[in-house]
Structure formats: structure tokens, C-alpha cells
Design a protein around this motif. Structure first.
Motif: not given
Length: 271
Positions: A128, A166, A216, A237, A241, A244, A257
């Protein structure tokens, strides 16, 4: 006769600490190469996902050499580890912190397999933050010291970040790369002859587990470049979830996502 005994003694004595499927694959590789860990450290039941598989692979171990949760860092656990004449402690996606008393036990050090291209993305949610910070990504085998993923590097490999990646797809790439890195480094680990490269930590990045939560919320009234928004959605993503992005509408929270698929005809269509 002495030569034969010396050859047997060259196999490293390892305490294996890990969880997740990647830890199972690494442990299987070690066993296939004739090395049986002399101790096993697994996650406690609340966070463990693959403890049973790891214990099954180490079924010959005495129960006193299997540590669950943070038992290994108790006074009794440290005393047991000291008696095992360890060459290494090997950590693969093991979430517990090793105190100084544990790090000082193995002769050649405590090693960690980390899904990042250190010194970038030390800590949590490495794919991420690679997307969010636009930093290099990959996999690294390194020594553990008292800092956060900032010990000397043994071996690392970089993977390319594609526009359709992702955090989830990038993490899957890292898992494959981690196994490649470990297999390549194994001959040096087993021979107890490891190269060490000091990390340039001032160039790197580090994030805690809570940092991702701060990214987020998508403010529906905030002006944002399309590229920045897409990058943020890609980074959030994951396979969960709950990690997300989310927005608030009518006093309700909505998670989202993103799916990105390359259009093979996109160049022709834009000509």
C-alpha cells in the motif's frame, strides 16, 4: 571418521518463527534441504492462520521446543532457547517483536524475510505504501536488530510496479519474490557465510499499522487530481474490504475498492 562428523555439524541449528502460507513454503524448503528446526515459534491462536501446518511439519519436535504467542520471550522461554545452541532464529511473517535478550541468542543472528525493498516500506502494509509513496518495491532478507526492519540486508530483489497493480496484486508478487530471495540466499545461510549491507535508512520510509487508516476516508467535497485518487484506491485495494477506502453519504459509511484491467485495444481506440 572425524571428517564425517564435521560434515554433519555444518548444518545450521535454526529456530523457525512464522505464520502465513509463505512461512509454510519456506519451512518446507528448509526441510527438503535436510535441515530440521530445533525450535518452532508460532502465532498465538487469536492471530495465527497457519500454526497447525507449521507444527505438523515439525511434528518430531519435543513440545517444550514449540512456543506459542509470546512464550518465547518470557524468562522461561529465553532460557529454553539459550540451551538449544542456535545458529539462527529465522522469522517469516512473524508479528511478535524479538527483545534484545532473544536477538543475542543465535551465533549468526536473527533473520527476517520482509515483503518490501528495504530501506523503503519498513513496518506495515508495505505494498500500500509503495503505491502511495511511489517508492521501490520488492522482497528482502535481512538481519533483525532492535529497530523496525532496519537491520543489515543479506539479499533483496525488486519487482516492477505496473499501472494495473493494486496493493493486493503487489503483495502476491512480493510473496513469490520472497521465496525466490530465500532460496537464492539459502546456500549462504546454510554455510553460515552471510554478506551484510548496511541500510541507508535516511533514504527509506517506515509506517505503523495505524497509518493506513488515516488515508481511508475519501472526502466527497475534496478536490483531487484523478491520478492521485486512482493511486489512493489502488493502494487501499487489499484482500480485506475493511482496509479499503470509504466515503460517508447520508450518515452511512460505504467501502470501495478498485479493479483495473488492461484494455488490449486501448491504443487503437485512442488513435
Amino acid at each position: 571418521m572425524k571428517l564425517k562428523n564435521n560434515k554433519k555439524n555444518t548444518k545450521p541449528r535454526i529456530a523457525f518463527a512464522g505464520d502465513r502460507e509463505i512461512a509454510v513454503k519456506v519451512l518446507k524448503f528448509i526441510l527438503q534441504n535436510g535441515v530440521k528446526p530445533v525450535a518452532l515459534l508460532v502465532h498465538g491462536k487469536k492471530i495465527a492462520s497457519h500454526d497447525k501446518e507449521l507444527m505438523s511439519l515439525c511434528h518430531n519436535l519435543d513440545s517444550s521446543c514449540v512456543f506459542s504467542g509470546d512464550e518465547f520471550r518470557s524468562e522461561k522461554g529465553i532460557a529454553k532457547l539459550k540451551k538449544l545452541d542456535l545458529d539462527y532464529i529465522l522469522s517469516v511473517h512473524f508479528h511478535y517483536i524479538f527483545p534484545k535478550e532473544c536477538l543475542e541468542i543465535p551465533k549468526y543472528g536473527t533473520l527476517n524475510l520482509h515483503p518490501a525493498y528495504l530501506p523503503y516500506n519498513r513496518g506495515w502494509h508495505t505494498p500500500s505504501w509503495s503505491i502511495l509513496d511511489e517508492t521501490p518495491f520488492g522482497a528482502t532478507l535481512h538481519f533483525i536488530d532492535e529497530g523496525v526492519d532496519d537491520g543489515d540486508i543479506i539479499l533483496q530483489k525488486k519487482c516492477d510496479l505496473q499501472p494495473e497493480d493494486t496493493a493486493d496484486s503487489l503483495y502476491k508478487k512480493a510473496l513469490k519474490l520472497e521465496l525466490e530471495v530465500f532460496k537464492e540466499a539459502w546456500s549462504f545461510v546454510s554455510a553460515k557465510k552471510l554478506n551484510r549491507t548496511t541500510q541507508e535508512s535516511e533514504r527509506g520510509t517506515c509506517h505503523s499499522k495505524k497509518d493506513l487508516k488515516e488515508t481511508q476516508l475519501i472526502n466527497l467535497n475534496e478536490k483531487m487530481k484523478a491520478g492521485d485518487l486512482i493511486r489512493r484506491l489502488r493502494a487501499l485495494t487489499t484482500n480485506d474490504i475493511n482496509e479499503g477506502a470509504h466515503f460517508i453519504a447520508d450518515n452511512k459509511k460505504y467501502r470501495l475498492q478498485i479493479i483495473i484491467k488492461e484494455d488490449k485495444d486501448n491504443i487503437k481506440n485512442h488513435e
